[in-house]
Design a protein around this motif. Structure first.
Motif, PDB file in Angstrom:
ATOM      1  N   LEU A  12       0.840  -1.189   0.000  1.00  0.00           N
ATOM      2  CA  LEU A  12       0.000   0.000   0.000  1.00  0.00           C
ATOM      3  C   LEU A  12       0.877   1.241   0.000  1.00  0.00           C
ATOM      4  O   LEU A  12       1.741   1.397   0.870  1.00  0.00           O
ATOM      5  N   VAL A  13       0.662   2.088  -0.987  1.00  0.00           N
ATOM      6  CA  VAL A  13       1.370   3.362  -1.074  1.00  0.00           C
ATOM      7  C   VAL A  13       0.336   4.478  -1.076  1.00  0.00           C
ATOM      8  O   VAL A  13      -0.844   4.235  -1.330  1.00  0.00           O
ATOM      9  N   GLY A  14       0.781   5.681  -0.831  1.00  0.00           N
ATOM     10  CA  GLY A  14      -0.122   6.816  -0.870  1.00  0.00           C
ATOM     11  C   GLY A  14       0.328   7.883   0.093  1.00  0.00           C
ATOM     12  O   GLY A  14       1.189   7.669   0.956  1.00  0.00           O
ATOM     13  N   PHE A  15      -0.271   9.022  -0.056  1.00  0.00           N
ATOM     14  CA  PHE A  15       0.059  10.170   0.781  1.00  0.00           C
ATOM     15  C   PHE A  15      -0.344   9.877   2.227  1.00  0.00           C
ATOM     16  O   PHE A  15      -1.230   9.055   2.489  1.00  0.00           O
ATOM     17  N   GLY A  87       6.280   8.824   1.754  1.00  0.00           N
ATOM     18  CA  GLY A  87       7.390   9.248   0.912  1.00  0.00           C
ATOM     19  C   GLY A  87       8.250   8.117   0.383  1.00  0.00           C
ATOM     20  O   GLY A  87       9.249   8.364  -0.299  1.00  0.00           O
ATOM     21  N   ALA A  88       7.881   6.882   0.667  1.00  0.00           N
ATOM     22  CA  ALA A  88       8.682   5.743   0.200  1.00  0.00           C
ATOM     23  C   ALA A  88       8.792   5.721  -1.317  1.00  0.00           C
ATOM     24  O   ALA A  88       9.729   5.151  -1.872  1.00  0.00           O
ATOM     25  N   VAL A  89       7.839   6.346  -1.994  1.00  0.00           N
ATOM     26  CA  VAL A  89       7.816   6.349  -3.459  1.00  0.00           C
ATOM     27  C   VAL A  89       8.741   7.401  -4.066  1.00  0.00           C
ATOM     28  O   VAL A  89       8.865   7.474  -5.286  1.00  0.00           O
ATOM     29  N   LEU A  90       9.385   8.200  -3.236  1.00  0.00           N
ATOM     30  CA  LEU A  90      10.214   9.293  -3.757  1.00  0.00           C
ATOM     31  C   LEU A  90      11.503   8.796  -4.396  1.00  0.00           C
ATOM     32  O   LEU A  90      12.097   9.497  -5.212  1.00  0.00           O
ATOM     33  N   ILE A 105      -0.819  -0.977  -4.537  1.00  0.00           N
ATOM     34  CA  ILE A 105      -2.105  -0.281  -4.522  1.00  0.00           C
ATOM     35  C   ILE A 105      -1.900   1.099  -3.911  1.00  0.00           C
ATOM     36  O   ILE A 105      -1.425   1.226  -2.778  1.00  0.00           O
ATOM     37  N   ALA A 106      -2.253   2.112  -4.680  1.00  0.00           N
ATOM     38  CA  ALA A 106      -2.152   3.497  -4.203  1.00  0.00           C
ATOM     39  C   ALA A 106      -3.481   3.913  -3.588  1.00  0.00           C
ATOM     40  O   ALA A 106      -4.534   3.771  -4.209  1.00  0.00           O
ATOM     41  N   LEU A 107      -3.416   4.430  -2.370  1.00  0.00           N
ATOM     42  CA  LEU A 107      -4.596   4.988  -1.720  1.00  0.00           C
ATOM     43  C   LEU A 107      -4.503   6.503  -1.832  1.00  0.00           C
ATOM     44  O   LEU A 107      -3.458   7.088  -1.565  1.00  0.00           O
ATOM     45  N   TYR A 146       2.530   8.526  -7.159  1.00  0.00           N
ATOM     46  CA  TYR A 146       1.893   7.238  -6.885  1.00  0.00           C
ATOM     47  C   TYR A 146       1.309   6.605  -8.149  1.00  0.00           C
ATOM     48  O   TYR A 146       0.686   5.548  -8.082  1.00  0.00           O
ATOM     49  N   ASP A 147       1.533   7.217  -9.290  1.00  0.00           N
ATOM     50  CA  ASP A 147       0.948   6.759 -10.553  1.00  0.00           C
ATOM     51  C   ASP A 147       1.460   5.401 -11.015  1.00  0.00           C
ATOM     52  O   ASP A 147       0.854   4.779 -11.876  1.00  0.00           O
ATOM     53  N   PHE A 148       2.570   4.934 -10.476  1.00  0.00           N
ATOM     54  CA  PHE A 148       3.152   3.662 -10.912  1.00  0.00           C
ATOM     55  C   PHE A 148       2.382   2.447 -10.387  1.00  0.00           C
ATOM     56  O   PHE A 148       2.598   1.329 -10.846  1.00  0.00           O
ATOM     57  N   ALA A 149       1.490   2.649  -9.434  1.00  0.00           N
ATOM     58  CA  ALA A 149       0.782   1.541  -8.787  1.00  0.00           C
ATOM     59  C   ALA A 149      -0.072   0.754  -9.781  1.00  0.00           C
ATOM     60  O   ALA A 149      -0.545   1.295 -10.778  1.00  0.00           O
ATOM     61  N   HIS A 150      -0.272  -0.509  -9.468  1.00  0.00           N
ATOM     62  CA  HIS A 150      -1.131  -1.364 -10.287  1.00  0.00           C
ATOM     63  C   HIS A 150      -2.590  -0.933 -10.201  1.00  0.00           C
ATOM     64  O   HIS A 150      -3.351  -1.097 -11.149  1.00  0.00           O
ATOM     65  N   LEU A 151      -2.993  -0.413  -9.053  1.00  0.00           N
ATOM     66  CA  LEU A 151      -4.380  -0.054  -8.788  1.00  0.00           C
ATOM     67  C   LEU A 151      -4.405   1.172  -7.895  1.00  0.00           C
ATOM     68  O   LEU A 151      -3.554   1.308  -7.008  1.00  0.00           O
ATOM     69  N   THR A 152      -5.374   2.057  -8.111  1.00  0.00           N
ATOM     70  CA  THR A 152      -5.553   3.234  -7.263  1.00  0.00           C
ATOM     71  C   THR A 152      -6.970   3.237  -6.709  1.00  0.00           C
ATOM     72  O   THR A 152      -7.927   3.001  -7.447  1.00  0.00           O
ATOM     73  N   ILE A 153      -7.081   3.512  -5.412  1.00  0.00           N
ATOM     74  CA  ILE A 153      -8.383   3.590  -4.759  1.00  0.00           C
ATOM     75  C   ILE A 153      -8.479   4.919  -4.017  1.00  0.00           C
ATOM     76  O   ILE A 153      -7.627   5.219  -3.173  1.00  0.00           O
TER      77      ILE A 153
END
Length: 175
Positions: A12-15, A87-90, A105-107, A146-153
């Motif tokens: 899970l990634v996201g702000f 910020g892990a996605v930076l 999955i981006a939240l 976060y655009d690299f995620a397989h899915l965004t919710i």
């Protein structure tokens, strides 16, 4: 995708304030996997709180510890639900590792909801001072992060349980 799924962690990634930690726990319970909160893992490994790492050594030292924790977590053989820090996605190499070893999955949530969720959280070093201004600035800076995620919710109008249920149903449908 079946073979990939069996080996992949759910990442899970996201702000900050989008529900990653809460959804991680609920999803792990639903699917029967271990839940790993990267911030808690970093604090355990470093023997101090994240805000203290920021205060004593700065953001660069924290990001290094974050990357080390992420790579160690993703190398584990058993499927886990992993809640990353916002910020892990930076770091591009972090994103590449998440995609290689996980189903990402981006939240997301709108700024007003994020601000309401995090404004009074004194444990978040990047929000010191005017939290609303910091959230808006960081959201702008990380607009595509976060655009690299397989899915965004979008979690704005969903409960954490609803988010976990959506992810769980989708995961089970992947086979």
């Amino acid at each position: 995708m079946n073979e990939k799924k069996r080996k992949a962690h759910i990442v899970l990634v996201g702000f900050m304030g989008t529900g990653k930690s809460t959804v991680c726990q609920l999803l792990a319970k639903r699917l029967g996997y271990d839940a790993v909160d990267m911030d808690a893992e970093i604090e355990r490994r470093e023997g101090r709180r994240i805000k203290d790492i920021f205060a004593e050594e700065g953001e660069a030292a924290f990001r290094k510890a974050e990357t080390e924790a992420l790579f160690e977590i993703l190398a584990r053989p058993d499927v886990q639900i992993v809640a990353t820090g916002g910020g892990a996605v930076l770091a591009e190499h972090n994103c590449e590792a998440m995609l290689k070893d996980g189903y990402v999955i981006a939240l997301t949530a709108d700024a007003a909801h994020i601000i309401a969720r995090v404004a009074n959280d004194t444990a978040r070093p990047l929000l010191q001072g005017n939290a609303a201004a910091a959230v808006n600035r960081l959201l702008h800076e990380r607009k595509r992060a976060y655009d690299f995620a397989h899915l965004t919710i979008d979690t704005t109008d969903l409960t954490p349980q609803q988010v976990a249920d959506r992810i769980g149903e989708g995961w089970l449908q992947l086979g």
